[in-house]
Motif scaffolding. Structure first.
Motif, PDB file in Angstrom:
ATOM      1  N   ARG A 119      48.979  46.031  37.966  1.00 53.56           N
ATOM      2  CA  ARG A 119      49.202  44.719  37.353  1.00 53.56           C
ATOM      3  C   ARG A 119      50.704  44.416  37.259  1.00 53.56           C
ATOM      4  O   ARG A 119      51.162  43.345  37.636  1.00 53.56           O
ATOM      5  CB  ARG A 119      48.592  44.701  35.952  1.00 53.56           C
TER       6      ARG A 119
ATOM      7  N   LYS B 140      42.813  58.055  28.592  1.00 49.44           N
ATOM      8  CA  LYS B 140      42.713  56.943  29.538  1.00 49.44           C
ATOM      9  C   LYS B 140      42.211  57.489  30.858  1.00 49.44           C
ATOM     10  O   LYS B 140      42.663  58.533  31.311  1.00 49.44           O
ATOM     11  CB  LYS B 140      44.106  56.349  29.764  1.00 49.44           C
ATOM     12  N   THR B 141      41.299  56.777  31.494  1.00 48.94           N
ATOM     13  CA  THR B 141      40.848  57.240  32.801  1.00 48.94           C
ATOM     14  C   THR B 141      41.952  56.939  33.821  1.00 48.94           C
ATOM     15  O   THR B 141      42.784  56.058  33.606  1.00 48.94           O
ATOM     16  CB  THR B 141      39.569  56.500  33.236  1.00 48.94           C
TER      17      THR B 141
ATOM     18  N   LEU C 235      39.324  52.564  41.007  1.00 46.39           N
ATOM     19  CA  LEU C 235      39.355  51.151  40.614  1.00 46.39           C
ATOM     20  C   LEU C 235      37.999  50.510  40.916  1.00 46.39           C
ATOM     21  O   LEU C 235      37.416  50.778  41.951  1.00 46.39           O
ATOM     22  CB  LEU C 235      40.436  50.414  41.406  1.00 46.39           C
ATOM     23  N   SER C 236      37.512  49.685  40.019  1.00 45.30           N
ATOM     24  CA  SER C 236      36.225  49.026  40.244  1.00 45.30           C
ATOM     25  C   SER C 236      36.413  47.734  41.044  1.00 45.30           C
ATOM     26  O   SER C 236      37.537  47.251  41.195  1.00 45.30           O
ATOM     27  CB  SER C 236      35.569  48.697  38.912  1.00 45.30           C
TER      28      SER C 236
ATOM     29  N   GLY D 122      35.391  56.691  36.096  1.00 46.25           N
ATOM     30  CA  GLY D 122      36.752  56.227  35.786  1.00 46.25           C
ATOM     31  C   GLY D 122      37.802  56.816  36.701  1.00 46.25           C
ATOM     32  O   GLY D 122      38.983  56.840  36.382  1.00 46.25           O
TER      33      GLY D 122
ATOM     34  N   LYS E 194      45.073  50.592  37.350  1.00 47.09           N
ATOM     35  CA  LYS E 194      44.981  49.141  37.193  1.00 47.09           C
ATOM     36  C   LYS E 194      46.211  48.602  36.466  1.00 47.09           C
ATOM     37  O   LYS E 194      46.787  47.590  36.864  1.00 47.09           O
ATOM     38  CB  LYS E 194      43.712  48.784  36.426  1.00 47.09           C
ATOM     39  N   GLU E 195      46.614  49.310  35.419  1.00 47.62           N
ATOM     40  CA  GLU E 195      47.771  48.870  34.648  1.00 47.62           C
ATOM     41  C   GLU E 195      49.038  48.892  35.491  1.00 47.62           C
ATOM     42  O   GLU E 195      49.835  47.956  35.470  1.00 47.62           O
ATOM     43  CB  GLU E 195      47.917  49.795  33.408  1.00 47.62           C
TER      44      GLU E 195
ATOM     45  N   ALA F 217      41.609  55.570  36.611  1.00 48.09           N
ATOM     46  CA  ALA F 217      41.417  54.217  37.164  1.00 48.09           C
ATOM     47  C   ALA F 217      42.091  53.159  36.294  1.00 48.09           C
ATOM     48  O   ALA F 217      42.692  52.219  36.806  1.00 48.09           O
ATOM     49  CB  ALA F 217      39.938  53.906  37.324  1.00 48.09           C
ATOM     50  N   SER F 218      42.024  53.344  34.964  1.00 47.19           N
ATOM     51  CA  SER F 218      42.657  52.325  34.114  1.00 47.19           C
ATOM     52  C   SER F 218      44.177  52.428  34.170  1.00 47.19           C
ATOM     53  O   SER F 218      44.878  51.416  34.077  1.00 47.19           O
ATOM     54  CB  SER F 218      42.128  52.376  32.680  1.00 47.19           C
TER      55      SER F 218
ATOM     56  N   ASP G 281      38.190  45.272  38.932  1.00 44.76           N
ATOM     57  CA  ASP G 281      39.635  45.551  38.818  1.00 44.76           C
ATOM     58  C   ASP G 281      40.387  44.943  40.002  1.00 44.76           C
ATOM     59  O   ASP G 281      41.397  44.248  39.838  1.00 44.76           O
ATOM     60  CB  ASP G 281      39.910  47.067  38.824  1.00 44.76           C
TER      61      ASP G 281
END
Lengths: 83, 268
Positions: free
Chosen positions: A23, A12-13, B192-193, B189, A19-20, A15-16, B196
């Motif tokens: 959230r 997983k990057t 955050l984009s 990656g 984001k998680e 950034a992801s 996002d």
């Protein structure tokens, strides 16, 4: 992408992951900060009542407040232990 | 009738003052009579970014307390004749700002200005609440980074519950401005984009300002970055203001700059 990367396990990057985490955090914050002031106390009181009858942990009760237009929905989820 | 805009973020150091200076300057460049107010009482910095620090005589708190007049206190921008700066007090306490006092000053300003840009202090305390209370529109400055996004969400909640618009049953119009964006890192990656951040905050995107060397250069020299018309950040701010005023401009600087052959070989 280099040849070596193709054999590497897909990770997983960061950034992801960010984001998680956001959230979950933002949903929680919104309830805390924008919900009515009595919500945390209500959550504790409900938990206390349920505990008079069954053993439940702190994480077994969740209180959600959703607003849809003019109506607010208070949703209460209790996970009862299976016996 | 003046439009009151607050530039806010919750978190510090994300680019509120840079944005306030650039935004107000671009509005003035486009012919609108604009005043930009520093609400950061005790830690004033807008005057430095605007390059007028040596011309501060009176400040916002003097004005509120009736110790100076509007014309004595407002500082005319050195480059743009329809742009004025209202500096914060450096010595007073944040509590010197009161709802009634701020309202009176804003009403006076509204008689002559088209736009009133309020540069909020960081945090969610008194100063930040004073800056956002009278706002009709808000620019939420956010970096593509977890703590900044979280704090932006918090400040959006405060705009929706503790502003005058909220008290009147209306809502503050919110605009997301994503700053210090690094497309190369997003591609890898590591950041955050735009999508996002838009998804999490769920407010309309006004603009994306790329991470840029021009921003430090601009603050070093006390010149708002929109005056560097050749710089990426300057152009991105100009685009954002044009969009704010209703122009339809595509977002730029979202993709990694492709290096040419010579740059690849020689660097740079």
């Amino acid at each position: 992408m280099s040849l070596l990367d193709m054999f590497r396990k897909e990770e997983k990057t960061s950034a992801s992951v960010a984001k998680e985490r956001l959230r979950v955090l933002v949903a929680h914050d919104r309830l805390r900060n924008n919900g009515p002031d009595y919500l945390p106390q209500l959550e504790r009181d409900i938990l206390a009542v349920i505990r008079k009858y069954v053993e439940v942990g702190d994480d077994d009760v969740s209180v959600q407040l959703e607003t849809q237009g003019q109506t607010s929905i208070l949703e209460l989820n209790v996970t009862l232990p299976d016996d | 009738m003046a439009k009151i805009i607050v530039v806010t973020s919750g978190k510090g150091g994300v680019g509120k003052t840079t944005t306030s200076a650039a935004f107000a300057s671009a509005l003035a460049m486009k012919g609108h009579k604009t005043v930009v107010i520093d609400f950061d009482v005790g830690l004033r910095n807008l005057d430095l970014v605007m390059g007028c620090e040596r011309r501060v005589v009176y400040d916002f708190v003097n004005l509120i307390q009736g110790e100076s007049s509007l014309s004595q206190t407002l500082i005319r921008d050195k480059k743009l004749e329809n742009l004025y700066v209202l500096p914060a007090s450096q010595t007073r306490d944040k509590d010197a700002l009161t709802i009634e006092g701020v309202e009176r000053v804003l009403n006076d300003l509204a008689e002559t200005f088209d736009f009133i840009v309020c540069d909020s202090p960081a945090g969610i305390e008194h100063g930040a609440q004073m800056a956002l209370y009278f706002a009709e529109e808000a620019i939420i400055v956010t970096n593509p980074e977890v703590s900044s996004v979280r704090d932006s969400d918090r400040i959006i909640g405060i705009l929706q519950s503790k502003s005058r618009m909220a008290a009147e049953g209306k809502s503050v119009k919110e605009h997301l401005l994503l700053t210090r964006y690094n497309p190369a890192r997003v591609e890898r990656g590591e950041m955050l984009s735009v999508q996002d951040v838009e998804e999490i905050l769920a407010i309309p995107l006004l603009g994306v300002i790329p991470e840029s060397e021009a921003v430090l250069k601009a603050s070093n020299q006390g010149v708002p970055v929109v005056h560097y018309a050749e710089s990426d950040a300057g152009q991105a701010y100009e685009d954002a203001v044009a969009r704010y005023l209703g122009e339809n401009r595509p977002h730029r600087f979202l993709e990694k700059q492709k290096k040419g052959f010579l740059k690849r070989v020689f660097g740079g």
